[in-house]
Design an enzyme around this catalytic site. Structure first.
Site, PDB file in Angstrom:
ATOM      1  N   HIS A  80     -13.161  -7.520 -31.136  1.00  0.00           N
ATOM      2  CA  HIS A  80     -12.182  -8.410 -31.765  1.00  0.00           C
ATOM      3  C   HIS A  80     -10.851  -8.422 -31.033  1.00  0.00           C
ATOM      4  O   HIS A  80     -10.054  -9.339 -31.174  1.00  0.00           O
ATOM      5  CB  HIS A  80     -11.938  -7.995 -33.218  1.00  0.00           C
ATOM      6  CG  HIS A  80     -13.171  -8.012 -34.052  1.00  0.00           C
ATOM      7  ND1 HIS A  80     -13.755  -9.179 -34.493  1.00  0.00           N
ATOM      8  CD2 HIS A  80     -13.962  -7.015 -34.511  1.00  0.00           C
ATOM      9  CE1 HIS A  80     -14.846  -8.899 -35.199  1.00  0.00           C
ATOM     10  NE2 HIS A  80     -14.992  -7.585 -35.216  1.00  0.00           N
ATOM     11  N   HIS A 107      -3.037  -9.693 -29.456  1.00  0.00           N
ATOM     12  CA  HIS A 107      -3.490 -10.963 -30.054  1.00  0.00           C
ATOM     13  C   HIS A 107      -3.039 -12.145 -29.203  1.00  0.00           C
ATOM     14  O   HIS A 107      -1.908 -12.156 -28.704  1.00  0.00           O
ATOM     15  CB  HIS A 107      -2.872 -11.164 -31.438  1.00  0.00           C
ATOM     16  CG  HIS A 107      -3.251 -10.148 -32.467  1.00  0.00           C
ATOM     17  ND1 HIS A 107      -4.422 -10.197 -33.177  1.00  0.00           N
ATOM     18  CD2 HIS A 107      -2.594  -9.052 -32.912  1.00  0.00           C
ATOM     19  CE1 HIS A 107      -4.477  -9.180 -34.026  1.00  0.00           C
ATOM     20  NE2 HIS A 107      -3.374  -8.459 -33.887  1.00  0.00           N
ATOM     21  N   THR A 135      -4.260  -7.438 -40.502  1.00  0.00           N
ATOM     22  CA  THR A 135      -4.524  -8.873 -40.285  1.00  0.00           C
ATOM     23  C   THR A 135      -5.988  -9.118 -39.945  1.00  0.00           C
ATOM     24  O   THR A 135      -6.347 -10.204 -39.488  1.00  0.00           O
ATOM     25  CB  THR A 135      -3.629  -9.449 -39.171  1.00  0.00           C
ATOM     26  OG1 THR A 135      -3.996  -8.843 -37.925  1.00  0.00           O
ATOM     27  CG2 THR A 135      -2.163  -9.192 -39.451  1.00  0.00           C
ATOM     28  N   THR A 136      -6.810  -8.101 -40.150  1.00  0.00           N
ATOM     29  CA  THR A 136      -8.254  -8.201 -39.918  1.00  0.00           C
ATOM     30  C   THR A 136      -8.967  -7.663 -41.160  1.00  0.00           C
ATOM     31  O   THR A 136      -8.397  -6.859 -41.901  1.00  0.00           O
ATOM     32  CB  THR A 136      -8.651  -7.360 -38.695  1.00  0.00           C
ATOM     33  OG1 THR A 136      -8.163  -6.034 -38.870  1.00  0.00           O
ATOM     34  CG2 THR A 136      -8.085  -7.946 -37.412  1.00  0.00           C
ATOM     35  N   HIS A 138      -2.681  -2.898 -30.131  1.00  0.00           N
ATOM     36  CA  HIS A 138      -3.728  -3.866 -29.794  1.00  0.00           C
ATOM     37  C   HIS A 138      -3.067  -5.231 -29.628  1.00  0.00           C
ATOM     38  O   HIS A 138      -1.878  -5.396 -29.944  1.00  0.00           O
ATOM     39  CB  HIS A 138      -4.805  -3.870 -30.889  1.00  0.00           C
ATOM     40  CG  HIS A 138      -4.259  -4.232 -32.207  1.00  0.00           C
ATOM     41  ND1 HIS A 138      -3.815  -3.303 -33.124  1.00  0.00           N
ATOM     42  CD2 HIS A 138      -4.001  -5.448 -32.768  1.00  0.00           C
ATOM     43  CE1 HIS A 138      -3.341  -3.925 -34.183  1.00  0.00           C
ATOM     44  NE2 HIS A 138      -3.447  -5.230 -33.999  1.00  0.00           N
ATOM     45  N   HIS A 163       0.594  -5.454 -31.427  1.00  0.00           N
ATOM     46  CA  HIS A 163       0.877  -4.761 -32.680  1.00  0.00           C
ATOM     47  C   HIS A 163       0.757  -3.262 -32.417  1.00  0.00           C
ATOM     48  O   HIS A 163      -0.311  -2.779 -32.033  1.00  0.00           O
ATOM     49  CB  HIS A 163      -0.129  -5.170 -33.772  1.00  0.00           C
ATOM     50  CG  HIS A 163       0.214  -6.438 -34.479  1.00  0.00           C
ATOM     51  ND1 HIS A 163      -0.730  -7.290 -35.022  1.00  0.00           N
ATOM     52  CD2 HIS A 163       1.426  -7.000 -34.766  1.00  0.00           C
ATOM     53  CE1 HIS A 163      -0.116  -8.317 -35.594  1.00  0.00           C
ATOM     54  NE2 HIS A 163       1.183  -8.174 -35.455  1.00  0.00           N
TER      55      HIS A 163
HETATM   56 ZN   LIG Z   1      -2.767  -6.880 -34.978  1.00  0.00          ZN
END
Ligand SMILES: [Zn+2]
Length: 245
Positions: free
Chosen positions: A85, A112, A195-196, A110, A129
């Site tokens: 992801h 995005h 957010t996941t 991680h 993040h």
């Molecule tokens: Zn994130």
């Protein structure tokens, strides 16, 4: 014993629990963000939660009363993980940040694309993040926004060596999270969630106002693996935005 179990659970939580769930989810189609809450009862908060992240930060609504961010990061060994992801860098001993008067140890960061948070409706092409945890298990995330521009030297090894399929590789050079931050740590803060899936709440966000840069080649390299991995912005539902300098 109880303490050990809690630590293990929180580590899985902070690692976003991807691997723990057999339920397939993604960023478009039937398994996309609009349907996350229906994919599994473990994901129900994605649909029912009232303090979900990310958000579009309306800067006019921000009230100014927060303590400045202080960082005490240090170079750490770690691994670059492709979890299916995102690309996530897990740090063994990366130091800490003082957020709102509490010390939080950094666990991982991680990436995005595009950036998940917006500022006054403006989107950015990329964000990091930085996920932290306090001694009592609370999570806090520092968000770093990126514009396209100069090559990002702090993340050079990450962009060069990120696995293109699920798997991980060891960082060759210890990484100090502080090197990827802008010189000003002025921020907007809001209460949000992962957010996941499962979108667990109780996560405090600190989104830095000053973007940093990455090159178009770095952005393309990431997009080759993850063309789009951002959850759309969620309703504010009356939450207050604060800011600090
Ligand atoms: Zn994130």
């Amino acid at each position: 014993m109880k303490k050990v179990l809690v630590a293990v659970c929180l580590t899985a939580f902070a690692g976003f629990s991807y691997a723990d769930s057999a339920v397939k989810w993604g960023y478009d189609g039937n398994i996309g963000p609009a349907n996350w809450g229906d994919l599994s009862k473990d994901f129900a908060t994605c649909k029912t939660g009232q303090v979900q992240a990310p958000i579009d930060i309306q800067t006019k609504q921000a009230s100014k009363n927060n303590a400045p961010i202080k960082t005490n990061y240090k170079a750490s060994a770690g691994e670059i993980l492709n979890n299916g992801h995102t690309i996530q860098v897990n740090l063994a001993d990366g130091g800490s940040a003082n957020l709102g008067g509490t010390d939080y140890k950094i666990l991982q960061f991680h990436l995005h694309t595009p950036a998940e948070e917006k500022i006054d409706g403006k989107s950015f092409p990329f964000n990091a993040h930085l996920v932290h945890q306090s001694a009592d298990g609370k999570l806090a995330v520092i968000g770093v926004l990126f514009n396209e521009g100069k090559e990002n030297i702090a993340l050079k090894e990450v962009f060069t060596n990120m696995p293109s399929t699920e798997g991980k590789t060891t960082l060759k050079t210890p990484l100090n999270t502080g090197t990827m931050l802008p010189s000003s740590l002025a921020y907007y803060s809001y209460a949000g969630s992962l957010t996941t899936p499962g979108c667990g709440e109780g996560v405090q966000f600190y989104i830095l106002k000053t973007p940093v840069e990455l090159s178009s080649a770095q952005l393309s390299a990431f997009k080759k693996i993850f063309p789009m991995n951002a959850r759309p912005v969620m309703p504010l539902n009356g939450r207050k935005i604060t800011e600090g300098s």
